[in-house]
Design a protein around this motif. Structure first.
Motif, PDB file in Angstrom:
ATOM      1  N   TRP A  57      29.191  46.791  42.871  1.00 28.97           N
ATOM      2  CA  TRP A  57      29.456  46.878  41.433  1.00 28.97           C
ATOM      3  C   TRP A  57      30.419  48.003  41.106  1.00 28.97           C
ATOM      4  O   TRP A  57      31.284  47.849  40.242  1.00 28.97           O
ATOM      5  CB  TRP A  57      28.152  46.990  40.640  1.00 28.97           C
ATOM      6  N   ARG A  60      33.841  46.691  41.910  1.00 27.16           N
ATOM      7  CA  ARG A  60      34.301  45.724  40.909  1.00 27.16           C
ATOM      8  C   ARG A  60      34.775  46.423  39.647  1.00 27.16           C
ATOM      9  O   ARG A  60      35.829  46.092  39.096  1.00 27.16           O
ATOM     10  CB  ARG A  60      33.177  44.751  40.561  1.00 27.16           C
ATOM     11  N   ILE A  61      34.008  47.375  39.187  1.00 23.46           N
ATOM     12  CA  ILE A  61      34.369  48.083  37.964  1.00 23.46           C
ATOM     13  C   ILE A  61      35.628  48.916  38.164  1.00 23.46           C
ATOM     14  O   ILE A  61      36.455  49.039  37.269  1.00 23.46           O
ATOM     15  CB  ILE A  61      33.178  48.932  37.469  1.00 23.46           C
ATOM     16  N   ASN A  65      38.022  44.899  44.268  1.00 21.69           N
ATOM     17  CA  ASN A  65      37.285  43.701  44.670  1.00 21.69           C
ATOM     18  C   ASN A  65      37.368  43.380  46.158  1.00 21.69           C
ATOM     19  O   ASN A  65      36.543  42.660  46.688  1.00 21.69           O
ATOM     20  CB  ASN A  65      37.756  42.484  43.870  1.00 21.69           C
ATOM     21  N   HIS A 100      34.919  56.935  30.226  1.00 22.53           N
ATOM     22  CA  HIS A 100      35.417  55.686  29.658  1.00 22.53           C
ATOM     23  C   HIS A 100      35.214  55.619  28.151  1.00 22.53           C
ATOM     24  O   HIS A 100      34.159  56.004  27.645  1.00 22.53           O
ATOM     25  CB  HIS A 100      34.775  54.488  30.363  1.00 22.53           C
ATOM     26  N   LYS A 104      35.580  50.172  25.675  1.00 20.14           N
ATOM     27  CA  LYS A 104      35.364  49.496  26.963  1.00 20.14           C
ATOM     28  C   LYS A 104      34.079  48.664  26.911  1.00 20.14           C
ATOM     29  O   LYS A 104      33.995  47.609  27.518  1.00 20.14           O
ATOM     30  CB  LYS A 104      35.274  50.543  28.070  1.00 20.14           C
ATOM     31  N   ASP A 108      35.025  42.539  28.465  1.00 22.59           N
ATOM     32  CA  ASP A 108      34.472  41.795  29.593  1.00 22.59           C
ATOM     33  C   ASP A 108      34.924  42.427  30.899  1.00 22.59           C
ATOM     34  O   ASP A 108      35.926  43.136  30.944  1.00 22.59           O
ATOM     35  CB  ASP A 108      34.977  40.345  29.583  1.00 22.59           C
ATOM     36  N   LEU A 109      34.201  42.122  31.958  1.00 24.84           N
ATOM     37  CA  LEU A 109      34.606  42.505  33.304  1.00 24.84           C
ATOM     38  C   LEU A 109      34.892  41.224  34.074  1.00 24.84           C
ATOM     39  O   LEU A 109      34.038  40.335  34.146  1.00 24.84           O
ATOM     40  CB  LEU A 109      33.505  43.307  34.012  1.00 24.84           C
ATOM     41  N   ARG A 110      36.089  41.138  34.609  1.00 26.70           N
ATOM     42  CA  ARG A 110      36.468  40.030  35.480  1.00 26.70           C
ATOM     43  C   ARG A 110      36.323  40.544  36.904  1.00 26.70           C
ATOM     44  O   ARG A 110      36.854  41.597  37.243  1.00 26.70           O
ATOM     45  CB  ARG A 110      37.903  39.604  35.216  1.00 26.70           C
ATOM     46  N   TYR A 111      35.577  39.803  37.715  1.00 28.91           N
ATOM     47  CA  TYR A 111      35.300  40.280  39.061  1.00 28.91           C
ATOM     48  C   TYR A 111      35.127  39.117  40.024  1.00 28.91           C
ATOM     49  O   TYR A 111      35.098  37.956  39.619  1.00 28.91           O
ATOM     50  CB  TYR A 111      34.052  41.167  39.071  1.00 28.91           C
ATOM     51  N   PHE A 123      30.915  43.451  29.654  1.00 30.55           N
ATOM     52  CA  PHE A 123      30.822  44.742  30.333  1.00 30.55           C
ATOM     53  C   PHE A 123      29.426  45.353  30.179  1.00 30.55           C
ATOM     54  O   PHE A 123      28.863  45.860  31.149  1.00 30.55           O
ATOM     55  CB  PHE A 123      31.892  45.693  29.777  1.00 30.55           C
TER      56      PHE A 123
END
Length: 171
Positions: A57, A60-61, A65, A100, A104, A108-111, A123
């Motif tokens: 995680w 990813r953040i 990736n 942050h 934020k 969204d988080l794209r991962y 997020f």
């Protein structure tokens, strides 16, 4: 508001991780590696999975990736090294969160999942999952410790809040 809530969860996460590791340190090597019927079999397997979750995680953040490990990977075979790595990984979240901006939390988080599949999630749901995931697995470990006849720490969030409040009053 959301940022301070998640900063509290990050602080709790460090506290609870330290407490469970202290109790795990007190058990024998045989008990530590015994298949207890946990999803990742043993306390060792569960702690390794927790470290995988922390690192995946965080990667990813941070937009890394390419460094995603399989969920059942054994990242550390030695229990002392695993405990140190898990402790260090849990401490990264508070510093990361404090850097942050509030907006934020609205995105969204794209991962990429460990399976290679792409995903998008709010997020705040990702942050909630990170801390809930560790809480879930710490609970499994406390159940295993109890079944082995060992004392378990009180890990409920409210105990952290009370301990934190008392510490602040005494300073």
């Amino acid at each position: 508001m959301m940022q301070s809530y998640f900063e509290s969860l990050a602080s709790y996460h460090v506290w609870a991780t330290a407490k469970i590791l202290k109790h795990v340190d007190a058990i024998s090597e045989e008990e530590y590696r015994r298949d207890c019927g946990l999803y990742f079999a043993s306390i060792h397997g569960t702690l390794n999975h927790m470290l995988v979750g922390e690192r995946n995680w965080y990667a990813r953040i941070a937009g890394e990736n390419s460094s995603i490990a399989p969920l059942d990977a054994e990242l550390e075979s030695r229990r002392d090294v695993l405990g140190q790595a898990l402790s260090a990984a849990s401490k990264r979240w508070g510093d990361w969160l404090s850097t942050h901006p509030q907006q934020k939390y609205d995105g969204d988080l794209r991962y990429t999942r460990a399976s290679g599949e792409h995903a998008v999630a709010p997020f705040v749901a990702v942050l909630g999952h990170i801390f809930n995931h560790a809480t879930h697995h710490r609970g499994q470990i406390t159940a295993a410790l109890t079944a082995m006849g060992h004392q378990c720490p009180e890990l409920d969030f409210i105990y952290w809040a009370i301990a934190t409040q008392q510490t602040e009053k005494n300073q």
